[in-house]
Design a protein around this motif. Structure first.
Motif, PDB file in Angstrom:
ATOM      1  N   VAL A   1       0.837  -1.210   0.000  1.00 29.02           N
ATOM      2  CA  VAL A   1       0.000   0.000   0.000  1.00 29.02           C
ATOM      3  C   VAL A   1       0.868   1.255   0.000  1.00 29.02           C
ATOM      4  O   VAL A   1       0.624   2.205  -0.753  1.00 29.02           O
ATOM      5  CB  VAL A   1      -0.944  -0.001   1.218  1.00 29.02           C
ATOM      6  N   SER A   2       1.891   1.269   0.833  1.00 28.92           N
ATOM      7  CA  SER A   2       2.697   2.488   0.995  1.00 28.92           C
ATOM      8  C   SER A   2       3.701   2.701  -0.136  1.00 28.92           C
ATOM      9  O   SER A   2       4.090   3.842  -0.410  1.00 28.92           O
ATOM     10  CB  SER A   2       3.422   2.464   2.345  1.00 28.92           C
ATOM     11  N   GLU A   3       4.130   1.635  -0.814  1.00 31.79           N
ATOM     12  CA  GLU A   3       5.054   1.798  -1.940  1.00 31.79           C
ATOM     13  C   GLU A   3       4.336   2.220  -3.222  1.00 31.79           C
ATOM     14  O   GLU A   3       4.958   2.754  -4.142  1.00 31.79           O
ATOM     15  CB  GLU A   3       5.814   0.496  -2.210  1.00 31.79           C
ATOM     16  N   ALA A   4       3.039   1.987  -3.283  1.00 28.38           N
ATOM     17  CA  ALA A   4       2.285   2.172  -4.523  1.00 28.38           C
ATOM     18  C   ALA A   4       2.399   3.565  -5.158  1.00 28.38           C
ATOM     19  O   ALA A   4       2.429   3.671  -6.389  1.00 28.38           O
ATOM     20  CB  ALA A   4       0.815   1.821  -4.286  1.00 28.38           C
ATOM     21  N   PRO A   5       2.436   4.676  -4.395  1.00 28.69           N
ATOM     22  CA  PRO A   5       2.431   5.991  -5.051  1.00 28.69           C
ATOM     23  C   PRO A   5       3.736   6.398  -5.725  1.00 28.69           C
ATOM     24  O   PRO A   5       3.756   7.386  -6.468  1.00 28.69           O
ATOM     25  CB  PRO A   5       2.137   6.952  -3.881  1.00 28.69           C
ATOM     26  N   ILE A   6       4.822   5.687  -5.490  1.00 26.72           N
ATOM     27  CA  ILE A   6       6.127   6.162  -5.941  1.00 26.72           C
ATOM     28  C   ILE A   6       6.224   6.268  -7.462  1.00 26.72           C
ATOM     29  O   ILE A   6       6.638   7.303  -8.007  1.00 26.72           O
ATOM     30  CB  ILE A   6       7.254   5.247  -5.400  1.00 26.72           C
ATOM     31  N   MET A   7       5.858   5.229  -8.189  1.00 31.01           N
ATOM     32  CA  MET A   7       6.025   5.264  -9.642  1.00 31.01           C
ATOM     33  C   MET A   7       5.073   6.248 -10.337  1.00 31.01           C
ATOM     34  O   MET A   7       5.510   7.007 -11.213  1.00 31.01           O
ATOM     35  CB  MET A   7       5.883   3.853 -10.216  1.00 31.01           C
ATOM     36  N   PRO A   8       3.774   6.283  -9.993  1.00 32.38           N
ATOM     37  CA  PRO A   8       2.922   7.322 -10.604  1.00 32.38           C
ATOM     38  C   PRO A   8       3.416   8.735 -10.295  1.00 32.38           C
ATOM     39  O   PRO A   8       3.381   9.611 -11.171  1.00 32.38           O
ATOM     40  CB  PRO A   8       1.549   7.053  -9.975  1.00 32.38           C
ATOM     41  N   ALA A   9       3.883   8.959  -9.060  1.00 30.72           N
ATOM     42  CA  ALA A   9       4.410  10.287  -8.720  1.00 30.72           C
ATOM     43  C   ALA A   9       5.672  10.586  -9.515  1.00 30.72           C
ATOM     44  O   ALA A   9       5.889  11.721  -9.976  1.00 30.72           O
ATOM     45  CB  ALA A   9       4.697  10.358  -7.214  1.00 30.72           C
ATOM     46  N   GLY A  10       6.512   9.575  -9.710  1.00 27.08           N
ATOM     47  CA  GLY A  10       7.721   9.755 -10.516  1.00 27.08           C
ATOM     48  C   GLY A  10       7.391  10.076 -11.963  1.00 27.08           C
ATOM     49  O   GLY A  10       8.077  10.885 -12.603  1.00 27.08           O
ATOM     50  N   ALA A  11       6.332   9.455 -12.485  1.00 24.59           N
ATOM     51  CA  ALA A  11       5.906   9.753 -13.863  1.00 24.59           C
ATOM     52  C   ALA A  11       5.469  11.207 -13.990  1.00 24.59           C
ATOM     53  O   ALA A  11       5.710  11.865 -15.018  1.00 24.59           O
ATOM     54  CB  ALA A  11       4.773   8.812 -14.271  1.00 24.59           C
ATOM     55  N   LYS A  12       4.825  11.737 -12.952  1.00 23.37           N
ATOM     56  CA  LYS A  12       4.428  13.151 -12.968  1.00 23.37           C
ATOM     57  C   LYS A  12       5.655  14.062 -12.903  1.00 23.37           C
ATOM     58  O   LYS A  12       5.724  15.081 -13.596  1.00 23.37           O
ATOM     59  CB  LYS A  12       3.505  13.437 -11.787  1.00 23.37           C
ATOM     60  N   LEU A  13       6.634  13.697 -12.080  1.00 23.05           N
ATOM     61  CA  LEU A  13       7.869  14.484 -12.010  1.00 23.05           C
ATOM     62  C   LEU A  13       8.552  14.530 -13.372  1.00 23.05           C
ATOM     63  O   LEU A  13       9.101  15.563 -13.769  1.00 23.05           O
ATOM     64  CB  LEU A  13       8.832  13.871 -10.987  1.00 23.05           C
ATOM     65  N   MET A  14       8.522  13.416 -14.077  1.00 24.86           N
ATOM     66  CA  MET A  14       9.163  13.356 -15.380  1.00 24.86           C
ATOM     67  C   MET A  14       8.532  14.355 -16.347  1.00 24.86           C
ATOM     68  O   MET A  14       9.224  14.994 -17.143  1.00 24.86           O
ATOM     69  CB  MET A  14       9.057  11.933 -15.931  1.00 24.86           C
ATOM     70  N   GLY A  15       7.226  14.506 -16.267  1.00 15.90           N
ATOM     71  CA  GLY A  15       6.532  15.427 -17.165  1.00 15.90           C
ATOM     72  C   GLY A  15       6.793  16.884 -16.867  1.00 15.90           C
ATOM     73  O   GLY A  15       6.678  17.728 -17.754  1.00 15.90           O
ATOM     74  N   THR A  16       7.133  17.213 -15.607  1.00 19.45           N
ATOM     75  CA  THR A  16       7.365  18.618 -15.234  1.00 19.45           C
ATOM     76  C   THR A  16       8.851  18.981 -15.176  1.00 19.45           C
ATOM     77  O   THR A  16       9.197  20.166 -15.209  1.00 19.45           O
ATOM     78  CB  THR A  16       6.736  18.927 -13.863  1.00 19.45           C
ATOM     79  N   TRP A  17       9.734  17.974 -15.109  1.00 21.64           N
ATOM     80  CA  TRP A  17      11.160  18.255 -14.951  1.00 21.64           C
ATOM     81  C   TRP A  17      12.006  17.934 -16.183  1.00 21.64           C
ATOM     82  O   TRP A  17      13.115  18.458 -16.311  1.00 21.64           O
ATOM     83  CB  TRP A  17      11.712  17.478 -13.754  1.00 21.64           C
TER      84      TRP A  17
END
Length: 436
Positions: A120-136
């Motif tokens: 449950v707690s590891e789940a947000p890391i990759m979607p959040a990383g995908a968002k960082l990729m789009g803004t950075w």
């Protein structure tokens, strides 16, 4: 004013964006060290808990993937709605806590519950990383960005094999190894809070040249959209061949990678009589070279695309090599009786397998950046539902047949599915809907 502009035009861009993705690589590596800790420690846990059948082992492994999978779509929505820095930090600290708590378990049920909490707690890391990729990152940097974002899987598996076997051997306890891994995770989560920012403008280390480079690249690709998404917003995208192929390909790829990650330690020990140190060394070699191959793939993808090559040609070629080499390598390994050759063939199979990481950048590349978190979350949900079922299926295969041959053939077949789905993705067809 002209003098100032001249100075800024000669200014060398800072590399904060790459430092952030190196930190995401570290987080990903720790993520997989914590995931693989169960596989590395399983022989000791089996002995201590009195677990005798492979099906129970499969159930324990699947506990993580069920919870991780079920949280993917909600996590993708969180990434699209809230600040990625906060999501990444909170997720890392909480999953470190669950990893450490696992050391206190004395029953299969309690250990399974900590693995559910970890998922449950590891789940947000990759979607959040995908968002960082789009803004950075600019579009021509996202091949490397994808490989760094997803590079923690082989790197963490490789380092985890060495680190955890050493800790278990040194302290004579898998429990102490779990505590050290959990505390280390929490520390890195706090570091992420102090360094990561949601956008380049918020980071004090980004100079004007880097900011201009990022913003210009993103604007030329269509800019960023800040629309808030709801769960039902994914439904229209599910009628697209590109999205369905993305989901199907990632499911097949995950069957191969996670199947090998979970079962190779036991395969080497039981089918080829490796001891713990030999198994740890072999895992390190295989997955470290997998990590190196992954980074090479990212560089090739970006440089090839920057030269003006069509996206379909670049990505179809790389993904075809990835799938074919993986499938053939696994097939040959299953038909080899030599322990050395098994390691060599699995290393060859794994070297280009993680080129599939470009999947994380595809929504953004095809014009659906505002839905990137939700689309990749859906993709990861489906693949991790698959990954949750696979350990159970493989456990029963091993239990029924008394060997790993059928399981290896299962992984080789999944590589064929990965190839077919990858070839169905049309990089000339936008994902964005008309109303977007």
């Amino acid at each position: 004013m002209s003098a100032i502009n001249s100075t800024q035009s000669k200014q060398k861009p800072t590399i904060v964006r790459w430092m952030i993705f190196l930190l995401m690589l570290l987080l990903g590596a720790i993520n997989y060290i914590d995931r693989t800790s169960l596989g590395i420690a399983m022989p000791f846990i089996q002995e201590e808990f009195g677990i005798e059948d492979a099906s129970t082992v499969g159930m324990l492994h699947s506990a993580f993937f069920w919870s991780y999978a079920l949280m993917q779509i909600p996590s993708g929505m969180l990434a699209d709605r809230f600040k990625t820095r906060t999501i990444i930090t909170c997720a890392t600290v909480v999953w470190g806590g669950f990893q450490a708590i696992g050391a206190a378990c004395h029953t299969v049920t309690l250990l399974a519950l900590t693995r559910i909490g970890l998922g449950v707690s590891e789940a947000p890391i990759m979607p959040a990383g995908a968002k960082l990729m789009g803004t950075w990152l600019t579009p021509t940097e996202r091949g490397r960005g994808s490989m760094l974002l997803d590079g923690g899987a082989p790197l963490g598996t490789a380092l985890g094999a060495i680190l955890l076997t050493w800790l278990i051997g040194h302290f004579g306890s898998w429990r102490i190894a779990f505590v050290i891994a959990g505390v280390g995770t929490i520390v890195v989560g706090l570091i992420a809070w102090f360094y990561i920012r949601n956008t380049p403008k918020e980071h004090s280390g980004v100079n004007e040249a880097e900011l201009e480079l990022i913003e210009t690249g993103i604007q030329q690709a269509g800019g960023t959209i800040t629309k808030k998404n709801r769960m039902r917003d994914i439904i229209p995208y599910l009628s697209q061949v590109n999205v369905l192929a993305l989901i199907g390909g990632w499911c097949c790829y995950s069957t191969v990678f996670y199947g090998l990650m979970v079962w190779v330690p036991a395969y080497l020990q039981q089918a080829h009589n490796f001891n713990v140190k030999e198994m740890g060394g072999a895992m390190f070699v295989m997955f470290m070279l997998c990590f190196i191959g992954q980074q090479i793939g990212g560089v090739i993808a970006d440089k090839w695309r920057s030269s003006g090559a069509p996206s379909n040609k670049v990505f179809h070629t790389l993904l075809a090599i990835s799938a074919i080499v993986a499938g053939v390598g696994i097939f040959l390994c299953a038909n080899s009786s030599s322990p050395t050759m098994a390691v060599v063939l699995l290393t060859i199979a794994l070297f280009p397998l993680r080129w599939a990481s470009v999947y994380w950048s595809i929504p953004g590349l095809l014009g659906a950046q505002h839905m990137a978190g939700t689309i990749t979350g859906t993709m990861n949900f489906a693949s991790n539902m698959t990954a949750a079922i696979v350990p159970i299926i493989v456990g029963f295969m091993i239990q029924w047949t008394g060997s790993y041959y059928a399981a290896m053939m299962f992984f080789a077949t999944a590589a064929i599915g990965y190839l077919i789905c990858s070839m169905l993705i049309n990089f000339n067809r936008p994902m964005a809907l008309k109303e977007d």
